[in-house]
Motif scaffolding. Structure first.
Motif, PDB file in Angstrom:
ATOM      1  N   ARG A  79       0.836  -1.209   0.000  1.00  0.00           N
ATOM      2  CA  ARG A  79       0.000   0.000   0.000  1.00  0.00           C
ATOM      3  C   ARG A  79       0.866   1.251   0.000  1.00  0.00           C
ATOM      4  NH1 ARG A  79      -1.831   3.831   3.134  1.00  0.00           N
ATOM      5  NH2 ARG A  79      -0.614   3.127   4.915  1.00  0.00           N
ATOM      6  N   ILE A 102      -5.812 -11.691  -3.116  1.00  0.00           N
ATOM      7  CA  ILE A 102      -6.838 -10.761  -3.576  1.00  0.00           C
ATOM      8  C   ILE A 102      -6.617  -9.378  -2.983  1.00  0.00           C
ATOM      9  CG2 ILE A 102      -9.300 -10.236  -3.471  1.00  0.00           C
ATOM     10  CD1 ILE A 102      -9.774 -13.292  -3.641  1.00  0.00           C
ATOM     11  N   VAL A 103      -6.322  -9.324  -1.678  1.00  0.00           N
ATOM     12  CA  VAL A 103      -6.086  -8.026  -1.040  1.00  0.00           C
ATOM     13  C   VAL A 103      -4.854  -7.364  -1.647  1.00  0.00           C
ATOM     14  CG1 VAL A 103      -5.486  -6.868   1.116  1.00  0.00           C
ATOM     15  CG2 VAL A 103      -7.232  -8.654   1.119  1.00  0.00           C
ATOM     16  N   GLU A 106      -5.787  -5.876  -4.873  1.00  0.00           N
ATOM     17  CA  GLU A 106      -6.639  -4.712  -4.657  1.00  0.00           C
ATOM     18  C   GLU A 106      -5.822  -3.503  -4.204  1.00  0.00           C
ATOM     19  OE1 GLU A 106      -9.535  -6.194  -1.908  1.00  0.00           O
ATOM     20  OE2 GLU A 106     -10.924  -6.785  -3.504  1.00  0.00           O
ATOM     21  N   GLN A 171      -3.108  -3.744 -14.860  1.00  0.00           N
ATOM     22  CA  GLN A 171      -4.480  -3.304 -15.109  1.00  0.00           C
ATOM     23  C   GLN A 171      -4.582  -2.535 -16.416  1.00  0.00           C
ATOM     24  OE1 GLN A 171      -5.299  -1.257 -11.449  1.00  0.00           O
ATOM     25  NE2 GLN A 171      -5.396  -3.176 -10.285  1.00  0.00           N
ATOM     26  N   SER A 206      -7.150 -13.830 -10.209  1.00  0.00           N
ATOM     27  CA  SER A 206      -6.648 -12.462 -10.213  1.00  0.00           C
ATOM     28  C   SER A 206      -7.279 -11.640 -11.339  1.00  0.00           C
ATOM     29  CB  SER A 206      -5.126 -12.442 -10.350  1.00  0.00           C
ATOM     30  OG  SER A 206      -4.714 -12.866 -11.634  1.00  0.00           O
ATOM     31  N   VAL A 209     -10.264  -9.976  -9.936  1.00  0.00           N
ATOM     32  CA  VAL A 209      -9.916  -8.889  -9.019  1.00  0.00           C
ATOM     33  C   VAL A 209      -9.501  -7.650  -9.811  1.00  0.00           C
ATOM     34  CG1 VAL A 209      -8.406  -8.147  -7.143  1.00  0.00           C
ATOM     35  CG2 VAL A 209      -9.228 -10.498  -7.218  1.00  0.00           C
ATOM     36  N   HIS A 210      -8.690  -7.837 -10.835  1.00  0.00           N
ATOM     37  CA  HIS A 210      -8.269  -6.694 -11.643  1.00  0.00           C
ATOM     38  C   HIS A 210      -9.452  -6.061 -12.368  1.00  0.00           C
ATOM     39  CE1 HIS A 210      -4.008  -6.828 -10.945  1.00  0.00           C
ATOM     40  NE2 HIS A 210      -3.905  -8.081 -11.324  1.00  0.00           N
ATOM     41  N   SER A 212     -12.445  -5.963 -11.237  1.00  0.00           N
ATOM     42  CA  SER A 212     -13.124  -5.197 -10.187  1.00  0.00           C
ATOM     43  C   SER A 212     -12.448  -3.852  -9.961  1.00  0.00           C
ATOM     44  CB  SER A 212     -13.150  -6.007  -8.887  1.00  0.00           C
ATOM     45  OG  SER A 212     -13.701  -5.254  -7.830  1.00  0.00           O
ATOM     46  N   ARG A 213     -11.099  -3.835  -9.967  1.00  0.00           N
ATOM     47  CA  ARG A 213     -10.374  -2.583  -9.764  1.00  0.00           C
ATOM     48  C   ARG A 213     -10.532  -1.653 -10.967  1.00  0.00           C
ATOM     49  NH1 ARG A 213     -10.485  -1.613  -5.124  1.00  0.00           N
ATOM     50  NH2 ARG A 213      -8.807  -0.089  -5.347  1.00  0.00           N
ATOM     51  N   ALA A 216     -13.839  -0.038 -10.594  1.00  0.00           N
ATOM     52  CA  ALA A 216     -13.808   0.993  -9.554  1.00  0.00           C
ATOM     53  C   ALA A 216     -13.178   2.274 -10.077  1.00  0.00           C
ATOM     54  CB  ALA A 216     -13.035   0.483  -8.339  1.00  0.00           C
TER      55      ALA A 216
END
Length: 245
Positions: A79, A102-103, A106, A171, A206, A209-210, A212-213, A216
């Motif tokens: 992060r 996953i986290v 994200e 991404q 994955s 997840v990507h 989803s990002r 967003a």
């Protein structure tokens, strides 16, 4: 910032591994060195962050980041790095720990690799990251526009209404693969082939997840997407026509 070492006719790529397992870090260094890569190692999260973002930072081509560190959790390191740099991050996770993977994705990691891993697969994934960063492909368009959304293949940037929407390297490549095939249903396997360039798992969560990002970052209402549509049982389709009433 330190200069890169020369390897052959071009600059040698340099990686940083952040892992408290000294023996593993040395094994990775030796293995990658045989292919001409340079690997530095740090064994705590804080030391790793300093190596990447501090005044003496080397300018790494990618970071190999372990989840389990003695001071900061690897997810927290991810992060913090992502808030300060766009350096690609490949996370090392415990096998079977889907939540960590996953986290991590994200939080902005570009890829992950479960431990224990084959060094050959690690090298393959790092090479895929380098390809995405270095060469968007001769057939990659300079710019694609879908309503208010603009995708610039040259600068690897994305804007909506002229406002930048930051994406990780992976991404961006996933979005570009979808946009270049707008209107066509793309399976997860096909998207993996287009973006990673390696034969990996037949099914990789994955991707979801990507997606989803991406939603967003790009959708006005991510829960009700109109740019990237799920086709149940088949994959995803990028809408040809967007921003219509």
């Amino acid at each position: 910032m330190k200069g890169r070492e020369e390897y052959g006719s071009r600059m040698a790529e340099t990686f940083l591994i952040i892992d408290d397992d000294v023996r593993l870090a040395e094994m990775v260094r030796q293995y990658l060195a045989r292919s001409g890569f340079t690997v530095d190692a740090r064994h705590t999260g804080r030391a790793g962050i300093e190596a990447v973002t501090g005044p003496g930072g080397r300018g790494y081509d990618a970071v190999i980041l372990d989840i389990m560190l003695p001071d900061l959790d690897g997810l927290e390191v991810c992060r913090r790095l992502r808030a300060l740099t766009d350096t690609p991050i490949l996370m090392l996770t415990a096998r079977g720990e889907d939540t960590d993977r996953i986290v991590g994705l994200e939080l902005g990691a570009d890829d992950y690799l479960p431990k224990p891993f084959n060094p050959r697969e690690l090298q393959a994934r790092l090479k895929a990251i380098l390809r995405r960063r270095r060469d968007p492909g001769d057939d990659a368009p300079r710019s694609l526009r879908f309503g208010r959304l603009e995708i610039d293949g040259g600068s690897r940037s994305v804007r909506i209404d002229g406002q930048a929407r930051p994406l990780t390297s992976y991404q961006f490549d996933l979005l570009l693969a979808l946009a270049q095939h707008a209107g066509r249903v793309m399976s997860r396997e096909r998207l993996m082939d287009l973006t990673k360039g390696e034969e990996l798992e037949a099914y990789d969560r994955s991707i979801d997840v990507h997606i989803s990002r991406l939603r967003a970052a790009l959708e006005d209402a991510p829960a009700h997407p109109r740019r990237i549509i799920t086709v149940r049982g088949a994959g995803y389709v990028f809408a040809r026509v967007q921003d219509q009433g």
